[in-house]
Design a protein around this motif. Structure first.
Motif, mmCIF file in Angstrom:
data_model
loop_
_atom_site.group_PDB
_atom_site.id
_atom_site.type_symbol
_atom_site.label_atom_id
_atom_site.label_comp_id
_atom_site.label_asym_id
_atom_site.label_seq_id
_atom_site.Cartn_x
_atom_site.Cartn_y
_atom_site.Cartn_z
ATOM 1 N N GLY A 269 0.816 -1.213 0.000
ATOM 2 C CA GLY A 269 0.000 0.000 0.000
ATOM 3 C C GLY A 269 0.849 1.263 0.000
ATOM 4 N N THR B 201 -2.119 7.759 -0.451
ATOM 5 C CA THR B 201 -2.599 8.278 -1.746
ATOM 6 C C THR B 201 -2.329 9.771 -1.897
ATOM 7 N N VAL C 108 -8.801 5.853 -6.198
ATOM 8 C CA VAL C 108 -7.674 5.095 -5.648
ATOM 9 C C VAL C 108 -7.824 5.059 -4.133
ATOM 10 N N SER D 143 -6.053 3.356 -0.715
ATOM 11 C CA SER D 143 -4.894 2.611 -0.232
ATOM 12 C C SER D 143 -4.411 3.207 1.086
ATOM 13 N N THR E 231 -4.019 -2.069 -1.961
ATOM 14 C CA THR E 231 -4.503 -0.966 -2.796
ATOM 15 C C THR E 231 -5.721 -1.422 -3.590
#
Length: 394
Positions: free
Chosen positions: A347, A350, A374, A376, A382
């Protein structure tokens, strides 16, 4: 057809012409005609004939402004002679001279010509008045004074209007030049923006295709080299994968230089396209991939965008995630197509991610009205969710 060139200073507004014609007839032609209605024939007929000549000449010039025969300058000469003759035939003709003054400014291209011709006409009116009354009569009659005042006022008003018109024309020319300059700058800006957009598109295509292919070739080459002695069979497969990837990169390069179809994507459904990509990823990395790839109807642009998003996501997983499993789910929604790619890797934060790949994915989806989400966090893997609206046409 020859057309008289018009100076920017000419007072040629059609509506003003029409109003001037109406006023000239009502205030200049009609009063003398009424005045001689009961006069003896020796006065009435010459006056009416002269008014008819002036009216017809003015009408001909007004109705046929582009005629090579009926030019304004000869009409002004007729006007000068006619006004002098009218002053000789009829007392009070100064009124006709005053309402006729605009003609000298309308049908000349310069102030000097207007002043000169109207001055000659004024002199003719005064001379006609003097000859009619006799040389021993009073010179400064009301008709003469009215003519002089009218001429002076006409010059002042004409010069003022000419100055206003010329100033307006100059401003209009400056504005036109500014607009043309702005248009040229706008065209140049569009060209620069188009070039920048094309460079960005090429950079995105190179990143999503050639760069990913070269990265895959490097990884496969390193793996093949390390396993030449311990596992030659696997190294052979990796070398074959290198060859296939190089061929694909060559095909993509031909697309970028315009020597192949634009998309560079093999025909087929989006599910088949993604399935081939996932198989290649598994073969190259050995990671387990679970997928749900139903047949979803979408157009070629949507299929390419979904493929590029998948390729970029898998490349990021291979380079950064250190994941053990990957899941890919394709879903048809009432509002469009969704592609979800998840991994159980390390991960990332972001907010701190500003890589070219994610930005390229967002822009690619934006062009189709789609959206990239997105999700994560460090240590929790993710999730990439791409949504593209579609009309369901394949």
């Amino acid at each position: 057809m020859n057309q008289r060139p018009q100076s920017g200073a000419e007072l040629t507004v059609p509506s003003l012409h029409r109003w001037n014609a109406v006023l000239w007839v009502l205030l200049g032609v009609v009063p003398p005609a009424i005045a001689v209605a009961d006069a003896p024939g020796a006065t009435r007929y010459p006056v009416l004939a002269l008014l008819a000549v002036l009216a017809l000449s003015y009408g001909a010039v007004g109705l046929f402004p582009n005629s090579p025969v009926l030019r304004p300058r000869p009409y002004l000469y007729v006007l000068v002679v006619g006004l002098g003759a009218m002053s000789y035939l009829l007392d009070g003709s100064a009124a006709l001279f005053v309402v006729t003054l605009p003609h000298f400014w309308i049908y000349t291209t310069g102030a000097r010509a207007a002043i000169t011709l109207s001055g000659i006409a004024a002199a003719g009116v005064i001379a006609g008045n003097v000859v009619r009354q006799g040389w021993d009569g009073e010179f400064f009659t009301g008709n003469v004074i009215f003519t002089l005042i009218g001429y002076a006022a006409g010059v002042l008003i004409g010069l003022g209007l000419r100055h206003i018109t010329e100033d307006g024309d100059a401003r209009a020319r400056r504005l036109s030049a500014d607009l043309e300059d702005a248009r040229i700058r706008l065209v140049e800006a569009h060209h620069r923006q188009g070039a920048a957009d094309e460079r960005e598109r090429l950079a995105r295509e190179i990143h999503d295709t050639l760069a990913q292919g070269f990265a895959s070739i490097i990884v496969l080459a390193e793996a093949a080299r390390s396993g030449l002695e311990t596992d030659p069979g696997r190294s052979a497969k990796q070398l074959l994968a290198i060859e296939n990837t190089a061929r694909e990169n060559l095909a993509e390069a031909r697309v970028l230089v315009g020597a192949a179809p634009r998309s560079g994507v093999a025909p087929g459904s989006v599910a088949d396209t993604l399935r081939r990509t996932l198989d290649r990823f598994t073969e190259d990395t050995g990671l387990g991939v679970t997928s749900e790839l139903p047949e979803v109807a979408c157009d070629q642009q949507t299929r390419i965008a979904l493929l590029r998003c998948t390729q970029e996501s898998l490349a990021n997983i291979r380079k950064h995630a250190a994941a053990t499993t990957v899941a890919v789910v394709l879903t048809a929604q009432p509002y469009g197509v969704e592609l979800e790619i998840t991994d159980d890797g390390r991960g990332f934060v972001t907010e701190d991610s500003h890589g070219f790949g994610l930005n390229g994915m967002r822009k690619r989806l934006d062009e189709l009205g789609g959206e990239l989400t997105v999700t994560s966090s460090v240590g929790d893997g993710t999730r990439i969710l791409a949504m593209i609206p579609t009309d369901g046409q394949g």
